[in-house]
Design an enzyme around this catalytic site. Structure first.
Site, PDB file in Angstrom:
ATOM      1  N   PRO A   2       0.819  -1.199   0.000  1.00 12.47           N
ATOM      2  CA  PRO A   2       0.000   0.000   0.000  1.00 12.47           C
ATOM      3  C   PRO A   2       0.851   1.246   0.000  1.00 12.47           C
ATOM      4  O   PRO A   2       1.763   1.369   0.821  1.00 12.47           O
ATOM      5  CB  PRO A   2      -0.787  -0.112   1.304  1.00 12.47           C
ATOM      6  CG  PRO A   2      -0.267  -1.319   2.007  1.00 12.47           C
ATOM      7  CD  PRO A   2       0.956  -1.764   1.329  1.00 12.47           C
ATOM      8  N   GLU A   3       0.550   2.129  -0.904  1.00  7.41           N
ATOM      9  CA  GLU A   3       1.185   3.432  -0.941  1.00  7.41           C
ATOM     10  C   GLU A   3       0.142   4.432  -0.436  1.00  7.41           C
ATOM     11  O   GLU A   3      -0.912   4.017   0.039  1.00  7.41           O
ATOM     12  CB  GLU A   3       1.661   3.739  -2.372  1.00  7.41           C
ATOM     13  CG  GLU A   3       2.579   2.631  -2.897  1.00  7.41           C
ATOM     14  CD  GLU A   3       3.115   2.865  -4.299  1.00  7.41           C
ATOM     15  OE1 GLU A   3       3.377   4.016  -4.630  1.00  7.41           O
ATOM     16  OE2 GLU A   3       3.262   1.884  -5.042  1.00  7.41           O
ATOM     17  N   HIS A  89      -3.431 -15.354   8.773  1.00  5.12           N
ATOM     18  CA  HIS A  89      -2.636 -14.135   8.656  1.00  5.12           C
ATOM     19  C   HIS A  89      -3.272 -12.913   9.306  1.00  5.12           C
ATOM     20  O   HIS A  89      -2.891 -11.790   9.015  1.00  5.12           O
ATOM     21  CB  HIS A  89      -2.331 -13.853   7.185  1.00  5.12           C
ATOM     22  CG  HIS A  89      -1.540 -14.940   6.529  1.00  5.12           C
ATOM     23  ND1 HIS A  89      -0.311 -15.348   7.004  1.00  5.12           N
ATOM     24  CD2 HIS A  89      -1.813 -15.727   5.472  1.00  5.12           C
ATOM     25  CE1 HIS A  89       0.141 -16.331   6.249  1.00  5.12           C
ATOM     26  NE2 HIS A  89      -0.755 -16.586   5.315  1.00  5.12           N
ATOM     27  N   ARG A 107       2.966 -11.175   5.168  1.00  6.21           N
ATOM     28  CA  ARG A 107       4.423 -11.025   5.298  1.00  6.21           C
ATOM     29  C   ARG A 107       4.840 -10.412   6.630  1.00  6.21           C
ATOM     30  O   ARG A 107       6.014 -10.411   6.974  1.00  6.21           O
ATOM     31  CB  ARG A 107       4.971 -10.196   4.131  1.00  6.21           C
ATOM     32  CG  ARG A 107       4.834 -10.935   2.805  1.00  6.21           C
ATOM     33  CD  ARG A 107       5.347 -10.108   1.656  1.00  6.21           C
ATOM     34  NE  ARG A 107       6.801  -9.971   1.672  1.00  6.21           N
ATOM     35  CZ  ARG A 107       7.471  -9.279   0.770  1.00  6.21           C
ATOM     36  NH1 ARG A 107       6.826  -8.652  -0.197  1.00  6.21           N
ATOM     37  NH2 ARG A 107       8.770  -9.220   0.839  1.00  6.21           N
ATOM     38  N   ARG A 151      20.019  16.841  -3.240  1.00  8.04           N
ATOM     39  CA  ARG A 151      19.933  15.398  -3.356  1.00  8.04           C
ATOM     40  C   ARG A 151      20.513  14.959  -4.690  1.00  8.04           C
ATOM     41  O   ARG A 151      19.942  15.237  -5.742  1.00  8.04           O
ATOM     42  CB  ARG A 151      18.466  14.947  -3.223  1.00  8.04           C
ATOM     43  CG  ARG A 151      17.810  15.437  -1.942  1.00  8.04           C
ATOM     44  CD  ARG A 151      18.517  14.914  -0.714  1.00  8.04           C
ATOM     45  NE  ARG A 151      18.352  13.478  -0.599  1.00  8.04           N
ATOM     46  CZ  ARG A 151      17.372  12.894   0.070  1.00  8.04           C
ATOM     47  NH1 ARG A 151      16.465  13.625   0.698  1.00  8.04           N
ATOM     48  NH2 ARG A 151      17.297  11.589   0.134  1.00  8.04           N
TER      49      ARG A 151
END
Length: 271
Positions: A2-3, A89, A107, A151
DNA sequence: AAAAGCCCCTGGATGC
DNA sequence: TGCATCCAGGGGCTTT
């Protein structure tokens, strides 16, 4: 997995339904990324006041303290009064007066962490270094330019790092760079003003569109109602290696950057 | 301060 | 059918 869009869609799908609920029971399954940091029993009787989001974290404001929820790579939340029996899960299960909130995370890169508030050291550690919220008003082009200024790393990795702008993960980084016509390997500080402006707009519009689309469901994402997103249908480069670019027909290329895959059109994203 | 690697973990797809 | 290998939406931590 998920973003920002998936986390925001999740939030929108249960925030109103859980607001005001009183916690009746909390059950933890296998260990997640971090321990809960409190005795689950101690949460009983507290109320869930509201659900906010910061980056990819959900913040459940309780009558006393907060629960920080992160979905990791494979996590999803469900909320309802008629959830199926707990499965292999399901590693966090919280019964409330208004329904049951459950985190399913095969996970276990996700986490549910109790903190006392914004000044809690754990909260500071997890949220303190986060960059700007891309959909908020204070995320301005000027601040974005400033953030990229020193950066030298490839722009894709600067976006993923989350200390300039949060919420842009592996799918939306590739998508935003494609829409802005910028090569993902380009050193962030060397991108011209005009192109930074394009990227700024692309990040905001791609994320907003993805929220509108209910997020992206690649394998298993669903919101707290169990509904899948369909932004993946609008992905123009992500997961499309060797397929023709939707704009120019050139084959989409896949490369590795920092152990993650990146997709781009070598023709539309020349520099 | 910034950048680059390394992990945490399970499961699905692919290849021999 | 079995087994090895690679890959997956994240990100904190350690080392350069």
């Amino acid at each position: 997995m998920p973003e920002l869009p998936e986390v925001e869609v999740t939030r929108l799908s249960f925030a109103d339904r859980i607001a005001g609920a009183r916690i009746l029971k909390v059950h933890m399954g296998k260990p997640l990324r971090w321990p809960l940091q409190c005795d689950p029993e101690s949460l009983i009787g507290r109320q869930v006041i509201a659900v906010r989001r910061r980056g990819k974290y959900l913040i459940l404001d309780l009558s006393v303290g907060q629960l920080l929820v992160h979905l990791g790579m494979s996590g999803s939340l469900s909320f309802g009064t008629k959830l199926p029996p707990s499965g292999l899960h399901d590693h966090f299960d919280m019964q409330t007066t208004q329904g049951r909130l459950r985190l399913n995370d095969p996970r276990r890169f996700g986490a549910v962490v109790y903190v006392t508030g914004d000044s809690d050291p754990t909260s500071a550690k997890l949220l303190g270094k986060l960059g700007m919220e891309p959909l908020a008003d204070d995320f301005t082009l000027q601040r974005f330019e400033l953030g990229l200024k020193h950066r030298k790393a490839p722009i894709k990795q600067v976006l993923l790092a989350g200390n300039v702008v949060v919420g842009v993960g592996n799918i939306y980084a590739s998508e935003a760079l494609f829409r802005a016509g910028i090569r993902p390997t380009r050193s962030a500080s060397t991108i011209g003003k005009q192109r930074v402006a394009s990227l700024y707009g692309a990040i905001r519009s791609v994320l907003a569109q993805a929220v509108q689309a209910g997020g992206a469901t690649l394998r298993d994402f669903s919101n707290a109602h169990g509904e899948h997103g369909h932004f993946q249908m609008q992905a123009q480069v992500y997961g499309r290696a060797q397929e023709p670019c939707v704009v120019c027909g050139t084959r989409i290329r896949a490369i590795r950057q920092g152990q993650r895959s990146t997709f781009f059109c070598p023709s539309c994203q020349k520099a």
